[in-house]
Design an enzyme around this catalytic site. Structure first.
Site, PDB file in Angstrom:
ATOM      1  N   ASP A   3      -9.122  -8.816   0.717  1.00  0.00           N
ATOM      2  CA  ASP A   3      -9.377  -8.181   2.016  1.00  0.00           C
ATOM      3  C   ASP A   3     -10.733  -8.578   2.604  1.00  0.00           C
ATOM      4  OD1 ASP A   3      -6.999  -6.992   2.553  1.00  0.00           O
ATOM      5  OD2 ASP A   3      -7.585  -4.960   1.988  1.00  0.00           O
ATOM      6  N   THR A  33       0.903  -1.146   0.000  1.00  0.00           N
ATOM      7  CA  THR A  33       0.000   0.000   0.000  1.00  0.00           C
ATOM      8  C   THR A  33       0.941   1.195   0.000  1.00  0.00           C
ATOM      9  OG1 THR A  33      -1.755  -1.167   1.201  1.00  0.00           O
ATOM     10  CG2 THR A  33      -1.686   1.189   1.532  1.00  0.00           C
ATOM     11  N   THR A  38      -4.016   1.821  -2.416  1.00  0.00           N
ATOM     12  CA  THR A  38      -3.494   0.460  -2.443  1.00  0.00           C
ATOM     13  C   THR A  38      -3.955  -0.333  -3.656  1.00  0.00           C
ATOM     14  OG1 THR A  38      -3.255  -1.531  -1.067  1.00  0.00           O
ATOM     15  CG2 THR A  38      -5.424  -0.526  -1.102  1.00  0.00           C
ATOM     16  N   SER A  72     -10.752  -2.552   5.343  1.00  0.00           N
ATOM     17  CA  SER A  72      -9.368  -2.093   5.192  1.00  0.00           C
ATOM     18  C   SER A  72      -8.775  -1.792   6.567  1.00  0.00           C
ATOM     19  CB  SER A  72      -9.377  -0.818   4.353  1.00  0.00           C
ATOM     20  OG  SER A  72      -8.117  -0.198   4.341  1.00  0.00           O
ATOM     21  N   ASN A 106      -3.563  -3.577  -2.787  1.00  0.00           N
ATOM     22  CA  ASN A 106      -3.499  -4.647  -1.795  1.00  0.00           C
ATOM     23  C   ASN A 106      -2.090  -5.236  -1.777  1.00  0.00           C
ATOM     24  OD1 ASN A 106      -4.481  -6.108   0.340  1.00  0.00           O
ATOM     25  ND2 ASN A 106      -5.098  -7.841  -0.923  1.00  0.00           N
TER      26      ASN A 106
HETATM   27  N1  GLY Z   1      -5.227  -3.675   1.395  1.00  0.00           N
HETATM   28  C1  GLY Z   1      -4.782  -3.155   2.596  1.00  0.00           C
HETATM   29  C2  GLY Z   1      -5.830  -2.416   3.335  1.00  0.00           C
HETATM   30  O1  GLY Z   1      -6.761  -1.929   2.732  1.00  0.00           O
HETATM   31  O2  GLY Z   1      -5.785  -2.311   4.523  1.00  0.00           O
END
Ligand code: GLY
Length: 582
Positions: free
Chosen positions: A434, A392, A410, A463, A412
């Site tokens: 996620d 991210t 991000t 997230s 991810n």
């Molecule tokens: N993909 C990491 C977050 O959204 O926390």
């Protein structure tokens, strides 16, 4: 009145416990980060993991742009120069606070496609298919980044999309010289599994080397098309090209998914810690609630007198993290699909009840931890925790008027799904990972996830991104954020506590070794750099340590309360970032 535990009381408790032999004072670290100083600027500042993205933002500030103009320019530039996490094909959150005291949170998180189903990553026997939510076409959620940046610019920017995309278009067309670290990042093995990714990022197998110029003409063209027709990627020719490129590989994303994607403006979660006011990310991020909940618990201790990163202080902060992450797993998900008890989770009374469960000289065991009763509704059945994805990026901006923007964005994992959108030239996220692929069951990483974060059409995955703005006595004091998957909220807490009560400047706070606990697995993660005596003391308190070499980067700004100067803390864990000021 808060009851605070001071160093002296703590030392007595520790000695009485016998765990530390009664003589455990770890000397202050002589670590190199303690000699560091932030970058200083008078008028405006952008801090980013990539120097060219920070320069893009600050050039917009010096042309008369405001903090949102600079943030949007930085975001588009990051999509060019930092393809591992900067993006057009991902999502994120933008927190804005203007100098007149108004604030808003722009949610451009990805959404599950309409065809997504709760069991889409399970095989016929009900087990999670390895990697299916992580790599490739089916891991892609409907991207929100372009919609979010366009929305922010249109509503809150001053210069307009053409001007703020210009630096990114130039960087994509003319290219930029790769450092050793960047060339190495582009050699990611999974990129080679997808022909367009291999062609663009790995020159069809002739990997880029240090000092070579990396040009992305297709991405330059895509950015020009966005600047000319901002909605085209969601409702025009580019939408059709994107869907065509993704359909061939089995992606679920359709024209209807793109057309129905919406940016959502939400109120930031807000709380206080001592004389600080903290504005942070509301659901669908868990970040702000974790941060505020932990800070509420910690307000009852005199962390300053315990010493920054002393074993005693690490212990108390860790116990606050443990409890905040227990709540994360049980209660948090997309607020448009769940009723989230935010007010109760971040109330001072609830925090006081949690604090009373912390043994001041001994680690709690997560398996036996019981939530204080009567504050929250019963958690849904099969509730649980969350895995630890990897990449991210965060950037912080302050302009000459004192408007502040914190953006975390991000794909991810690093390079997301590794899928490139054909000749549109940008990578797509793997944000579907996620979600809870199988609520209530431990996943590959030993973590269990809850039904509040189960997959559903159009739902946003939970997230941990934690873009945060902090005021002291009503004045802008910090702009904070970081990458790090499930460690993002604790990274922001580490940085904030070190700067706010630990006596470190923002550069020291950003570079100081970090620690993290997320309830399950029941391990205290510690970054290398903490003294051996500190680690021994923590083991003596009952912690199982998970030692890690390198955490991910925080990119933060502090405002000097006496002079009003902007102080930039650009994380030295990476060598190509910059705190750019003017
Ligand atoms: N993909 C990491 C977050 O959204 O926390």
């Amino acid at each position: 009145m808060l009851k605070r535990i001071s160093t002296a009381v703590f030392a007595v408790l520790l000695a009485a416990s016998g765990f530390l032999g009664g003589a455990q004072t770890v000397p202050p670290s002589s670590a190199s980060y303690l000699s560091e100083q932030p970058v200083r600027a008078r008028h405006g500042m952008v801090v980013s993991i990539h120097h060219l993205a920070a320069d893009a933002g600050v050039s917009i500030l010096s042309q008369g742009g405001n903090a949102v103009d600079a943030a949007v320019a930085t975001g588009f530039a990051l999509a060019v120069v930092y393809p591992g996490a900067g993006n057009l094909g991902g999502g994120g959150f933008l927190l804005l606070r203007t100098h007149d005291g108004k604030s808003t949170f722009i949610d451009f998180r990805e959404a599950a496609p309409l065809a997504a189903t709760a069991n889409m990553y399970l095989d016929a026997t009900g087990n999670v298919i390895p990697d299916s939510s992580v790599i490739g076409y089916r891991s892609i959620a409907t991207p929100g980044s372009v919609a979010g940046l366009v929305y922010a610019e249109k509503k809150y920017g001053r210069l307009g999309l053409k001007r703020v995309t210009a630096p990114a278009i130039r960087l994509a067309r003319q290219g930029f010289v790769l450092t050793e670290e960047e060339a190495k990042l582009l050699s990611d093995r999974d990129l080679a599994r997808f022909p367009d990714s291999k062609r663009i990022f790995q020159r069809d197998g002739q990997l880029y080397k240090t000092g070579e110029t990396f040009r992305q003409p297709e991405l330059a063209r895509t950015l020009e098309r966005i600047a000319a027709k901002p909605d085209d990627l969601y409702r025009g020719a580019m939408a059709r090209e994107l869907v065509d490129a993704l359909k061939s590989g089995g992606s679920l994303i359709t024209l209807e998914d793109l057309a129905r994607y919406r940016v959502v403006e939400r109120a930031p979660v807000t709380g206080t810690f001592l004389n600080y006011t903290v504005l942070s990310a509301p659901p669908p991020s868990s970040g702000g609630i974790i941060l505020l909940s932990a800070l509420n618990m910690l307000e009852g201790y005199d962390l300053n007198s315990l010493g920054d990163r002393s074993p005693q202080s690490i212990h108390l902060v860790t116990e606050a993290f443990r409890r905040a992450y227990m709540d994360r797993g049980d209660y948090l998900g997309d607020p448009d699909f769940n009723t989230i008890p935010t007010a109760a989770l971040i109330s001072k009374q609830y925090a006081a009840a949690w604090r009373a469960t912390i043994d001041p000289y001994r680690a709690t065991t997560s398996a036996t931890l019981a939530r204080p009763p009567n504050f929250l509704p019963p958690p849904p059945a099969n509730a649980g925790q969350y895995r630890d994805p990897v990449n991210t990026t965060h950037y912080s901006v302050v302009d000459k008027d004192g408007d502040a923007v914190a953006v975390t964005t991000t794909l991810n994992d690093s390079f997301g799904s590794r899928v490139t959108a054909g000749h549109l030239g940008f990578l797509l996220n793997d944000e579907m990972d996620d979600f809870a692929a199988k609520p209530g069951t431990a996943n590959l990483y030993g973590l269990i996830q809850g039904p509040a974060n189960a997959i559903a059409p159009l739902k946003r995955p939970l997230s941990t991104m934690t873009p945060t703005i902090v005021l002291e006595d009503g004045q802008l004091r910090f702009v904070l954020g970081s990458p790090g998957g499930s460690r993002i909220a604790t990274t922001v807490a580490n940085i904030f506590l070190s700067a706010a009560v630990g006596g470190l400047n923002i550069q020291q706070a950003v570079d100081a070794p970090r620690f993290h606990h997320q309830f399950l697995p029941d391990k205290l993660s510690v970054e290398s750099g903490l003294p051996a005596a500190t680690l021994d003391a923590l083991r003596g308190m009952g912690y199982t340590l998970d030692q890690r070499d390198r955490w991910s980067n925080g990119e933060c700004i502090e405002v000097d309360p006496k002079t009003g100067e902007l102080l930039g803390g650009q994380d030295h864990r990476s060598l190509f970032g910059k705190a750019a000021g003017y």
